[in-house]
Write an enzyme that holds these catalytic residues in place. Structure first.
Site, PDB file in Angstrom:
ATOM      1  N   CYS A  79       0.828  -1.211   0.000  1.00 25.17           N
ATOM      2  CA  CYS A  79       0.000   0.000   0.000  1.00 25.17           C
ATOM      3  C   CYS A  79       0.866   1.267   0.000  1.00 25.17           C
ATOM      4  O   CYS A  79       1.466   1.589  -1.026  1.00 25.17           O
ATOM      5  CB  CYS A  79      -0.991  -0.069   1.151  1.00 25.17           C
ATOM      6  N   HIS A 170      -3.228  -5.417   1.893  1.00 27.33           N
ATOM      7  CA  HIS A 170      -2.477  -5.628   3.135  1.00 27.33           C
ATOM      8  C   HIS A 170      -2.477  -7.086   3.606  1.00 27.33           C
ATOM      9  O   HIS A 170      -3.281  -7.435   4.488  1.00 27.33           O
ATOM     10  CB  HIS A 170      -3.106  -4.794   4.257  1.00 27.33           C
ATOM     11  N   GLU A 172      -0.554  -8.342   5.651  1.00 22.84           N
ATOM     12  CA  GLU A 172      -0.193  -8.324   7.083  1.00 22.84           C
ATOM     13  C   GLU A 172      -1.418  -8.148   7.973  1.00 22.84           C
ATOM     14  O   GLU A 172      -1.318  -8.305   9.185  1.00 22.84           O
ATOM     15  CB  GLU A 172       0.853  -7.227   7.354  1.00 22.84           C
TER      16      GLU A 172
HETATM   17  N1  GLN Z   1      -3.784   6.204   1.047  1.00 24.58           N
HETATM   18  C1  GLN Z   1      -2.473   5.979   1.620  1.00 24.58           C
HETATM   19  C2  GLN Z   1      -1.408   6.790   0.885  1.00 24.58           C
HETATM   20  O1  GLN Z   1      -1.677   7.383  -0.105  1.00 24.58           O
HETATM   21  C3  GLN Z   1      -2.105   4.523   1.614  1.00 24.58           C
HETATM   22  C4  GLN Z   1      -3.052   3.771   2.505  1.00 24.58           C
HETATM   23  C5  GLN Z   1      -2.457   2.528   3.130  1.00 24.58           C
HETATM   24  O2  GLN Z   1      -1.252   2.335   3.180  1.00 24.58           O
HETATM   25  N2  GLN Z   1      -3.342   1.734   3.671  1.00 24.58           N
HETATM   26  O3  GLN Z   1      -0.296   6.797   1.315  1.00 24.58           O
END
Ligand code: GLN
Length: 190
Positions: A79, A170, A172
């Protein structure tokens, strides 16, 4: 073999450490350049990519991280970690490492669909993997050496480029360690 380094500036690094432990690997939190010494792989967690990028800049970690990742260290970003690894973003530009040849679009799944779960077909895994998406990015553009490992609704959500594995979701936050296992098998050279 050294521990797996987990970038611990912000975000859900503890959950990654728990997944790694379940997968049988020792881990170490990385907050300063010296913490990279002797690690066998690296995880960059989810969180807020702008914050992770700013703190990494502040702690002098940008160049040392680039050096170990470009040097072939098996690396997994989730992410915000995917965003941080990438070469660019579609609109706004948080500080990025530029190691992974993809352009990402942050928060690509819109407000109504901010957070959701969906089973995903992941290249290399026999059974579907539950993708947990939280304000997730999508990979909008992939470079020629990037392999797409999973899509959701026609959008690219997991990729690999040599030693770098990255997902918009994710693993994790689930009990399933098959994707952490993928990272660990990269360091054994499987
Ligand atoms: N929206 C977040 C970003 O732009 C990422 C979200 C996440 O890591 N769950 O950094």
């Amino acid at each position: 073999m050294g521990p797996v380094g987990v970038l611990a500036l912000q975000g859900d690094f503890r959950e990654h450490q728990q997944s790694l432990e379940r997968a049988g690997a020792a881990s170490r939190q990385v907050r300063k350049p010296a913490d990279l010494d002797g690690i066998s792989a690296l995880v960059i967690p989810g969180g807020e990519s702008t914050t992770i990028g700013r703190l990494a800049t502040l702690y002098g970690l940008i160049d040392p991280l680039r050096e170990v990742i470009d040097g072939g260290l098996p690396t997994f970003g989730t992410c915000a970690g995917l965003i941080f690894l990438a070469v660019g973003t579609v609109r706004d530009g948080p500080p990025q490492l530029g190691c992974l040849d993809v352009i990402v679009e942050r928060n690509a799944f819109g407000r109504q669909n901010d957070s959701f779960e969906a089973p995903l077909e992941v290249e290399g895994l026999e059974a579907p993997f539950l993708g947990v998406f939280i304000r997730a990015p999508q990979v909008a553009k992939v470079g020629p050496h990037v392999e797409v490992l999973a899509t959701y609704d026609g959008r690219v959500v997991m990729v690999r480029q040599g030693n770098i594995l990255a997902s918009a979701f994710h693993p994790e936050l689930t009990d399933d360690v098959r994707i952490h296992d993928m990272l660990l098998s990269m360091l054994k050279g499987d």
